[in-house]
Design a protein around this motif. Structure first.
Motif, PDB file in Angstrom:
ATOM      1  N   LEU A 143       0.810  -1.221   0.000  1.00  0.00           N
ATOM      2  CA  LEU A 143       0.000   0.000   0.000  1.00  0.00           C
ATOM      3  C   LEU A 143       0.842   1.268   0.000  1.00  0.00           C
ATOM      4  O   LEU A 143       0.304   2.364  -0.180  1.00  0.00           O
ATOM      5  N   LYS A 144       2.164   1.104   0.222  1.00  0.00           N
ATOM      6  CA  LYS A 144       3.042   2.271   0.404  1.00  0.00           C
ATOM      7  C   LYS A 144       2.505   3.147   1.538  1.00  0.00           C
ATOM      8  O   LYS A 144       2.452   4.372   1.444  1.00  0.00           O
ATOM      9  N   ALA A 145       2.083   2.456   2.621  1.00  0.00           N
ATOM     10  CA  ALA A 145       1.433   3.144   3.735  1.00  0.00           C
ATOM     11  C   ALA A 145       2.192   2.905   5.032  1.00  0.00           C
ATOM     12  O   ALA A 145       2.657   1.791   5.306  1.00  0.00           O
ATOM     13  N   PHE A 159       0.595   7.036   2.078  1.00  0.00           N
ATOM     14  CA  PHE A 159      -0.395   7.240   3.138  1.00  0.00           C
ATOM     15  C   PHE A 159       0.311   7.150   4.491  1.00  0.00           C
ATOM     16  O   PHE A 159       1.166   6.287   4.682  1.00  0.00           O
ATOM     17  N   HIS A 160      -0.030   8.030   5.401  1.00  0.00           N
ATOM     18  CA  HIS A 160       0.403   7.885   6.791  1.00  0.00           C
ATOM     19  C   HIS A 160      -0.858   7.847   7.644  1.00  0.00           C
ATOM     20  O   HIS A 160      -1.527   8.865   7.833  1.00  0.00           O
ATOM     21  N   ALA A 161      -1.205   6.653   8.125  1.00  0.00           N
ATOM     22  CA  ALA A 161      -2.406   6.469   8.938  1.00  0.00           C
ATOM     23  C   ALA A 161      -2.006   6.353  10.405  1.00  0.00           C
ATOM     24  O   ALA A 161      -1.189   5.506  10.766  1.00  0.00           O
ATOM     25  N   VAL A 162      -2.566   7.219  11.225  1.00  0.00           N
ATOM     26  CA  VAL A 162      -2.277   7.204  12.660  1.00  0.00           C
ATOM     27  C   VAL A 162      -3.532   6.747  13.403  1.00  0.00           C
ATOM     28  O   VAL A 162      -4.606   7.337  13.259  1.00  0.00           O
ATOM     29  N   PHE A 163      -3.377   5.684  14.187  1.00  0.00           N
ATOM     30  CA  PHE A 163      -4.464   5.141  15.005  1.00  0.00           C
ATOM     31  C   PHE A 163      -4.152   5.499  16.459  1.00  0.00           C
ATOM     32  O   PHE A 163      -3.087   5.134  16.968  1.00  0.00           O
ATOM     33  N   PHE A 164      -5.047   6.216  17.116  1.00  0.00           N
ATOM     34  CA  PHE A 164      -4.748   6.616  18.493  1.00  0.00           C
ATOM     35  C   PHE A 164      -5.953   6.370  19.397  1.00  0.00           C
ATOM     36  O   PHE A 164      -7.107   6.523  18.990  1.00  0.00           O
ATOM     37  N   GLU A 165      -5.636   5.971  20.622  1.00  0.00           N
ATOM     38  CA  GLU A 165      -6.661   5.623  21.605  1.00  0.00           C
ATOM     39  C   GLU A 165      -6.937   6.822  22.505  1.00  0.00           C
ATOM     40  O   GLU A 165      -6.014   7.376  23.107  1.00  0.00           O
ATOM     41  N   ASN A 166      -8.186   7.225  22.566  1.00  0.00           N
ATOM     42  CA  ASN A 166      -8.568   8.359  23.408  1.00  0.00           C
ATOM     43  C   ASN A 166      -8.574   7.927  24.876  1.00  0.00           C
ATOM     44  O   ASN A 166      -9.319   7.022  25.255  1.00  0.00           O
ATOM     45  N   PRO A 167      -7.741   8.545  25.728  1.00  0.00           N
ATOM     46  CA  PRO A 167      -7.642   8.120  27.135  1.00  0.00           C
ATOM     47  C   PRO A 167      -8.941   8.275  27.914  1.00  0.00           C
ATOM     48  O   PRO A 167      -9.173   7.553  28.885  1.00  0.00           O
ATOM     49  N   GLU A 168      -9.790   9.211  27.510  1.00  0.00           N
ATOM     50  CA  GLU A 168     -11.023   9.464  28.252  1.00  0.00           C
ATOM     51  C   GLU A 168     -12.183   8.615  27.754  1.00  0.00           C
ATOM     52  O   GLU A 168     -13.009   8.149  28.533  1.00  0.00           O
ATOM     53  N   LYS A 169     -12.247   8.388  26.438  1.00  0.00           N
ATOM     54  CA  LYS A 169     -13.398   7.686  25.868  1.00  0.00           C
ATOM     55  C   LYS A 169     -13.114   6.220  25.552  1.00  0.00           C
ATOM     56  O   LYS A 169     -14.020   5.474  25.192  1.00  0.00           O
ATOM     57  N   ASN A 170     -11.828   5.827  25.653  1.00  0.00           N
ATOM     58  CA  ASN A 170     -11.437   4.429  25.440  1.00  0.00           C
ATOM     59  C   ASN A 170     -11.875   3.880  24.086  1.00  0.00           C
ATOM     60  O   ASN A 170     -12.276   2.718  23.973  1.00  0.00           O
ATOM     61  N   HIS A 171     -11.838   4.722  23.080  1.00  0.00           N
ATOM     62  CA  HIS A 171     -12.051   4.222  21.729  1.00  0.00           C
ATOM     63  C   HIS A 171     -10.909   4.694  20.835  1.00  0.00           C
ATOM     64  O   HIS A 171     -10.097   5.530  21.230  1.00  0.00           O
ATOM     65  N   VAL A 172     -10.828   4.126  19.647  1.00  0.00           N
ATOM     66  CA  VAL A 172      -9.723   4.419  18.731  1.00  0.00           C
ATOM     67  C   VAL A 172     -10.217   5.304  17.596  1.00  0.00           C
ATOM     68  O   VAL A 172     -11.261   5.037  16.994  1.00  0.00           O
ATOM     69  N   ARG A 173      -9.463   6.356  17.313  1.00  0.00           N
ATOM     70  CA  ARG A 173      -9.768   7.255  16.201  1.00  0.00           C
ATOM     71  C   ARG A 173      -8.665   7.144  15.154  1.00  0.00           C
ATOM     72  O   ARG A 173      -7.563   6.652  15.435  1.00  0.00           O
ATOM     73  N   VAL A 174      -8.964   7.639  13.946  1.00  0.00           N
ATOM     74  CA  VAL A 174      -8.020   7.510  12.829  1.00  0.00           C
ATOM     75  C   VAL A 174      -7.845   8.853  12.125  1.00  0.00           C
ATOM     76  O   VAL A 174      -8.818   9.562  11.860  1.00  0.00           O
ATOM     77  N   ILE A 193     -10.868   9.201  -0.135  1.00  0.00           N
ATOM     78  CA  ILE A 193     -11.127   8.503   1.129  1.00  0.00           C
ATOM     79  C   ILE A 193     -12.429   8.984   1.754  1.00  0.00           C
ATOM     80  O   ILE A 193     -13.254   8.182   2.198  1.00  0.00           O
ATOM     81  N   VAL A 194     -12.643  10.311   1.791  1.00  0.00           N
ATOM     82  CA  VAL A 194     -13.863  10.830   2.428  1.00  0.00           C
ATOM     83  C   VAL A 194     -15.103  10.549   1.589  1.00  0.00           C
ATOM     84  O   VAL A 194     -16.226  10.678   2.077  1.00  0.00           O
ATOM     85  N   GLU A 195     -14.909  10.154   0.334  1.00  0.00           N
ATOM     86  CA  GLU A 195     -16.051   9.707  -0.469  1.00  0.00           C
ATOM     87  C   GLU A 195     -16.501   8.316  -0.046  1.00  0.00           C
ATOM     88  O   GLU A 195     -17.652   7.937  -0.234  1.00  0.00           O
ATOM     89  N   LYS A 196     -15.569   7.552   0.554  1.00  0.00           N
ATOM     90  CA  LYS A 196     -15.874   6.190   0.991  1.00  0.00           C
ATOM     91  C   LYS A 196     -16.156   6.109   2.489  1.00  0.00           C
ATOM     92  O   LYS A 196     -16.838   5.202   2.957  1.00  0.00           O
ATOM     93  N   GLU A 197     -15.605   7.039   3.252  1.00  0.00           N
ATOM     94  CA  GLU A 197     -15.661   6.985   4.711  1.00  0.00           C
ATOM     95  C   GLU A 197     -16.087   8.340   5.266  1.00  0.00           C
ATOM     96  O   GLU A 197     -15.539   9.369   4.864  1.00  0.00           O
ATOM     97  N   PRO A 198     -17.074   8.384   6.188  1.00  0.00           N
ATOM     98  CA  PRO A 198     -17.454   9.668   6.785  1.00  0.00           C
ATOM     99  C   PRO A 198     -16.249  10.337   7.440  1.00  0.00           C
ATOM    100  O   PRO A 198     -15.562   9.735   8.265  1.00  0.00           O
ATOM    101  N   ASP A 212      -7.305  -0.576   6.179  1.00  0.00           N
ATOM    102  CA  ASP A 212      -6.649  -1.411   5.171  1.00  0.00           C
ATOM    103  C   ASP A 212      -7.586  -1.668   3.997  1.00  0.00           C
ATOM    104  O   ASP A 212      -7.188  -1.570   2.820  1.00  0.00           O
ATOM    105  N   ASN A 213      -8.849  -1.982   4.288  1.00  0.00           N
ATOM    106  CA  ASN A 213      -9.832  -2.234   3.227  1.00  0.00           C
ATOM    107  C   ASN A 213     -10.083  -0.987   2.384  1.00  0.00           C
ATOM    108  O   ASN A 213     -10.217  -1.063   1.154  1.00  0.00           O
ATOM    109  N   ILE A 214     -10.155   0.168   3.048  1.00  0.00           N
ATOM    110  CA  ILE A 214     -10.394   1.416   2.316  1.00  0.00           C
ATOM    111  C   ILE A 214      -9.231   1.721   1.380  1.00  0.00           C
ATOM    112  O   ILE A 214      -9.424   2.039   0.196  1.00  0.00           O
ATOM    113  N   LEU A 215      -8.008   1.611   1.881  1.00  0.00           N
ATOM    114  CA  LEU A 215      -6.839   1.941   1.064  1.00  0.00           C
ATOM    115  C   LEU A 215      -6.678   0.962  -0.099  1.00  0.00           C
ATOM    116  O   LEU A 215      -6.310   1.359  -1.206  1.00  0.00           O
ATOM    117  N   ARG A 216      -6.952  -0.315   0.148  1.00  0.00           N
ATOM    118  CA  ARG A 216      -6.866  -1.287  -0.948  1.00  0.00           C
ATOM    119  C   ARG A 216      -7.958  -1.027  -1.984  1.00  0.00           C
ATOM    120  O   ARG A 216      -7.763  -1.242  -3.183  1.00  0.00           O
TER     121      ARG A 216
END
Length: 380
Positions: free
Chosen positions: A277-279, A315-330, A342-347, A372-376
């Protein structure tokens, strides 16, 4: 782009308001200040409409406060006083006024048709300064005018607007739209507008430095795909005119706080590169934020600092966990055209050159599979 019409509008105007988004960066602010300086030298009055704060790193270049006294909008006096009434709820039958000679007071009498006028439905405010036209720099839509729009709504509806932007998010709201997402920056567009206004006269060192700031910021010091031959040509002319490239570079890459460098170091060892993916995938668990006393907003530093020292991946994709909400954002950084796909495929939204996903994920594996699915899918 219709530089001729924009030039004619500015030339026939005596007062020009230059509006910048309250969260603007070096590109927008530097471009606006350079344009204000040129317009002032044309014998006109320029007002700088900006309700935000200058980023600390740019204060040595733009000054603090950022607006020279000669371009302060508060100098444009007098201003009209407007009384706004909710006539939908309380239709008005008649308006009268009477000047009391003895006291010098003006009495305005408003007679409703059916219902009494509710005091809560009456607003009194000053009209915007008497600008003949508005030039917006890096403002995607009217709602981004911020405080200036809230305080002076008539200013933006009644005056012709020259809309300057290099973002595909721009809503083309101006009477004249100088918008081109293929340009490196607002600075590049403003430079060409100034060329049209001055007939190609040489800029002074201060103006050259301000415009060069925008180009260097948006091209990441001439290292990303926005660095076109035209950008290099303009930059060379600006440096020849006294643009201080070294000062800008020092401001852009000055020493960073230790805790941010620690966060970047932790993120670096949790990164992997996908050859197909060169990601570059980077993972930041909540413990990294807690141990370095940093915030999720500092993810931007991780992305920028990585780009400062390494060749940017596709592509540089950063996945980070919110310490307060305990979920992962991208958040993903890539070329503007790819982020748009990407925003045409993903909100999500494209904010300051980054694609920010709206959806949150329960953990890193789920988020990674989804991205991974979006980038592919983009390769198909």
């Amino acid at each position: 782009m219709d530089f001729h019409s924009a030039t004619q509008l500015i030339q026939k105007s005596r007062t020009v308001g230059i509006a910048v988004y309250e969260k603007a960066g070096g590109d927008e602010i530097g471009s606006a200040l350079a344009l204000a300086s040129v317009i002032t030298q044309m014998g006109k009055t320029a007002g700088f409409l900006f309700s935000g704060t200058i980023d600390e790193k740019w204060k040595d270049i733009f000054g603090a406060p950022a607006v020279p006294a000669a371009t302060s909008p508060r100098e444009l006096q007098p201003r009209d006083l407007i009384i706004a009434i909710n006539a939908k709820e309380s239709p008005i039958s008649e308006i009268k006024y009477d000047m009391q000679k003895s006291s010098g007071e003006l009495f305005i009498r408003i007679t409703p048709k059916h219902r009494p006028v509710n005091k809560e439905g009456v607003r009194i405010f000053e009209d915007g300064n008497r600008y003949d036209c508005i030039v917006s720099v890096g403002v995607h839509g009217p709602e981004h005018f911020g405080k200036e729009f809230e305080e002076n709504p008539f200013l933006f509806y009644e005056k012709p607007i020259v809309n300057i932007d290099a973002s595909h998010q721009n809503e083309q709201f101006g009477e004249i739209n100088l918008c081109d997402m293929t340009r490196s920056s607002c600075a590049e567009i403003v430079y060409e507008l100034i060329e049209s206004l001055t007939g190609g006269e040489r800029l002074n060192p201060t103006e050259s430095t301000r415009i060069l700031t925008g180009i260097i910021e948006k091209t990441e010091a001439f290292r990303n795909s926005k660095t076109t031959p035209r950008v290099l040509e303009i930059s060379a002319l600006l440096i020849e005119s006294g643009g201080d490239k070294d000062k800008i570079m020092r401001a852009l890459f000055k020493t960073k706080p230790l805790n941010l460098l620690q966060l970047w170091g932790r993120a670096s060892v949790r990164s992997r590169f996908d050859d197909a993916l060169k990601a570059l995938f980077t993972f930041i668990p909540k413990e990294d934020f807690e141990k370095t006393a940093t915030k999720t907003s500092d993810v931007r530093f991780v992305i920028d600092h990585t780009g400062s020292y390494f060749v940017s991946p596709k592509f540089h994709a950063v996945f980070f966990e919110n310490p307060e909400k305990n979920h992962v954002r991208v958040i993903i950084k890539s070329d503007a055209s790819l982020m748009k796909k990407i925003v045409e495929k993903e909100p999500g939204d494209i904010q300051n050159g980054l694609c920010v996903f709206k959806n949150a994920f329960s953990g890193f594996p789920e988020a990674e599979r989804h991205v991974d699915n979006i980038l592919r899918g983009l390769e198909e």
